[in-house]
Motif scaffolding. Structure first.
Motif, PDB file in Angstrom:
ATOM      1  N   LEU A 191      37.743  71.078 119.669  1.00 13.66           N
ATOM      2  CA  LEU A 191      37.011  70.050 118.933  1.00 13.66           C
ATOM      3  C   LEU A 191      37.301  70.133 117.440  1.00 13.66           C
ATOM      4  N   GLU A 192      37.403  71.341 116.908  1.00 16.15           N
ATOM      5  CA  GLU A 192      37.730  71.488 115.487  1.00 16.15           C
ATOM      6  C   GLU A 192      39.135  70.981 115.195  1.00 16.15           C
ATOM      7  N   ALA A 193      40.066  71.244 116.113  1.00 15.68           N
ATOM      8  CA  ALA A 193      41.433  70.762 115.918  1.00 15.68           C
ATOM      9  C   ALA A 193      41.479  69.236 115.947  1.00 15.68           C
ATOM     10  N   ALA A 194      40.734  68.634 116.855  1.00 15.37           N
ATOM     11  CA  ALA A 194      40.702  67.172 116.946  1.00 15.37           C
ATOM     12  C   ALA A 194      40.105  66.562 115.688  1.00 15.37           C
ATOM     13  N   GLU A 195      39.057  67.186 115.155  1.00 12.12           N
ATOM     14  CA  GLU A 195      38.424  66.664 113.946  1.00 12.12           C
ATOM     15  C   GLU A 195      39.328  66.818 112.733  1.00 12.12           C
ATOM     16  N   SER A 196      40.012  67.952 112.630  1.00 13.22           N
ATOM     17  CA  SER A 196      40.891  68.172 111.479  1.00 13.22           C
ATOM     18  C   SER A 196      42.110  67.253 111.516  1.00 13.22           C
ATOM     19  N   ALA A 197      42.456  66.782 112.713  1.00 18.32           N
ATOM     20  CA  ALA A 197      43.589  65.853 112.852  1.00 18.32           C
ATOM     21  C   ALA A 197      43.177  64.409 112.607  1.00 18.32           C
ATOM     22  N   GLY A 198      41.923  64.214 112.243  1.00 21.34           N
ATOM     23  CA  GLY A 198      41.458  62.879 111.933  1.00 21.34           C
ATOM     24  C   GLY A 198      40.761  62.172 113.059  1.00 21.34           C
ATOM     25  N   GLY A 199      40.620  62.853 114.183  1.00 21.30           N
ATOM     26  CA  GLY A 199      39.895  62.265 115.297  1.00 21.30           C
ATOM     27  C   GLY A 199      38.408  62.157 114.992  1.00 21.30           C
ATOM     28  N   ARG A 200      37.765  61.231 115.632  1.00 17.89           N
ATOM     29  CA  ARG A 200      36.344  61.077 115.361  1.00 17.89           C
ATOM     30  C   ARG A 200      35.553  62.198 116.030  1.00 17.89           C
ATOM     31  N   GLU A 201      34.444  62.535 115.427  1.00 21.34           N
ATOM     32  CA  GLU A 201      33.610  63.601 115.971  1.00 21.34           C
ATOM     33  C   GLU A 201      33.095  63.203 117.361  1.00 21.34           C
ATOM     34  N   LEU A 202      32.924  64.183 118.186  1.00 27.38           N
ATOM     35  CA  LEU A 202      32.473  63.957 119.555  1.00 27.38           C
ATOM     36  C   LEU A 202      31.155  64.706 119.759  1.00 27.38           C
ATOM     37  N   PRO A 203      30.048  64.133 119.303  1.00 29.62           N
ATOM     38  CA  PRO A 203      28.773  64.846 119.381  1.00 29.62           C
ATOM     39  C   PRO A 203      28.413  65.297 120.792  1.00 29.62           C
TER      40      PRO A 203
END
Length: 463
Positions: A249-261
């Protein structure tokens, strides 16, 4: 009488993997030795023993029950004992070595002094244990029976159950209907009523600080679980997943992906219950087996929802968490008083179902819901856990327990959202659902009540 249980009893810091099979027996063993000391007979004790009945006997080894008993005899308390001092306290014991009762008085002890009687069920509660102390001549110095009644709470045979209730509760209620009537009468939120009860026992500042300490312990557990990896103890060799989910999840967020609560919600719950399964430090909420649900939902609000409702300062968020915990306390008190929070007594509906309802109510409160909506959210959450069995594979609090907390955390959020979209009116009351849960628990076969004699426990091959 009142159903209300203090937040500082309902949310107690302890060690995993089970509040009823680890924390309760540890507490009971400590009380047993304290009573020997207070009666001034401890110096005459030469040997101690314990018989574990019913569910404690059936799944005690997987839950670390004999380890907890030995740690309690040594004088450790659940709130402060280093988890490593409980793990292996019995299972790694060298027979014949001196056991220091209360940390001071040596007696000879062997693992065989803890006896398992899974087929014997005492009528008062399925989680029963009898502790005995003998002198050098073999005469009984003391013998007492304790019941671990869920959530780390214990009861000693012969004690007056009603005698421990504080007489200073300004708000006394026995049902959700009475709770709502009291709130309506005095213009209080459910959290506000709970706060006034707490402040009858301790100053306002101590209440706030105590609730903050509970939240700190919960967040520490979440963070520890999110940073851990490897496999959990026991023959199943279950791999931890929360750490890998965090990294993804941190990798996805740092790549610009939207947060996934929603995915973070599941990771938070897995993190807590993996820590619990490893014997780490957790907060009973209201039990260890269901300990991941409330922290996960509260952390979900803290990280993803609070900013839209509150100013960003931490102080405002802490006030929200206090409201969350106090609301959950009042709701949890109803389950404990009128049904059960013990898996051995009511199945997993009593543990995960109660925790889900408490979390749903707490989230509804901090999302701006009124008392009727809070009661509705708790009812929705509990209604859809009715009949849930407790059938841990291998007697370990791992399968299906860990994933079950993540699913229930999601259910709690859904229940809160449904309630917030309504005006609080609904057909089935929370009181009706609590009573249904109680009746269902009575009807449920003991095979599905933390004995590992039915369900997944017998249909999944242990590796």
């Amino acid at each position: 009488m009142s159903a209300y249980v203090s937040a500082f009893e309902l949310f107690s810091v302890g060690v995993g993997p089970s509040s009823s099979h680890t924390v309760g027996p540890l507490r009971a063993a400590r009380v047993f030795v304290e009573r020997l000391r207070e009666a001034r007979v401890l110096p005459s004790v030469a040997r101690v023993g314990c018989v574990l009945y019913g569910s404690l006997g059936a799944t005690g080894i997987g839950h670390g029950t004999p380890d907890a008993v030995v740690a309690g005899w040594q004088g450790y308390a659940p709130e402060t004992v280093p988890p490593g001092n409980v793990r292996g306290a019995w299972s790694g014991w060298l027979d014949g070595a001196a056991l220091l009762l209360d940390g001071t008085h040596p007696v000879a002890f062997s693992r065989g002094d803890v006896v398992f009687e899974p087929r014997t069920r005492l009528p008062q509660h399925p989680n029963a244990m009898r502790m005995t102390a003998w002198d050098a001549a073999g005469a009984v110095v003391s013998a007492e029976t304790f019941y671990s009644v869920g959530g780390g709470f214990i009861r000693r045979d012969g004690d007056d159950e009603g005698g421990r209730e504080p007489t200073r509760w300004p708000y006394r209620f026995t049902s959700a209907a009475e709770l709502l009537e009291l709130c309506d009468r005095d213009g209080l939120s459910i959290a506000g009523l709970a706060r006034r009860n707490e402040e009858a026992l301790r100053p306002e500042g101590e209440v706030a600080a105590g609730l903050d300490a509970i939240w700190a312990a919960m967040t520490e557990c979440v963070e520890a679980g999110l940073r851990a990896d490897g496999t959990l103890p026991g023959m199943l060799r279950v791999r931890r997943r929360a750490g890998a989910m965090r990294a993804q999840l941190e990798a996805a967020e740092s790549a610009g992906g939207r947060e996934l609560p929603g995915e973070w919600l599941g990771a938070f719950a897995l993190a807590v219950n993996e820590e619990n399964a490893s014997g780490g430090r957790v907060v009973t909420a209201p039990t260890n087996g269901a300990a991941g649900i409330l922290p996960a939902v509260a952390m979900y609000w803290w990280r993803f929802a609070a900013e839209s409702l509150l100013a960003p300062e931490d102080l405002d968020r802490r006030r929200g968490i206090r409201r969350f915990l106090l609301t959950a306390t009042a709701l949890g008190s109803l389950f404990k008083a009128n049904a059960s929070i013990s898996g051995a007594e009511g199945g997993c509906q009593a543990e995960v179902g109660s925790a889900c309802a408490m979390a749903a109510g707490g989230l509804t409160a901090v999302m701006g819901g009124d008392n009727a909506q809070i009661e509705n959210a708790a009812e929705i959450a509990m209604e859809h856990h009715l009949g849930l069995t407790c059938d841990p594979v291998g007697g370990l609090v791992q399968i299906p327990c860990i994933e079950r907390n993540a699913i229930a955390a999601s259910t709690a959020v859904t229940a809160a959202r449904l309630a917030l979209r309504g005006d609080g009116t609904h057909y089935v009351s929370l009181d009706a659902v609590v009573e249904t849960m109680r009746q269902t628990g009575i009807d449920m076969s003991h095979k599905y009540k933390e004995t590992s004699e039915g369900g997944l426990a017998v249909n999944v091959v242990e590796c």
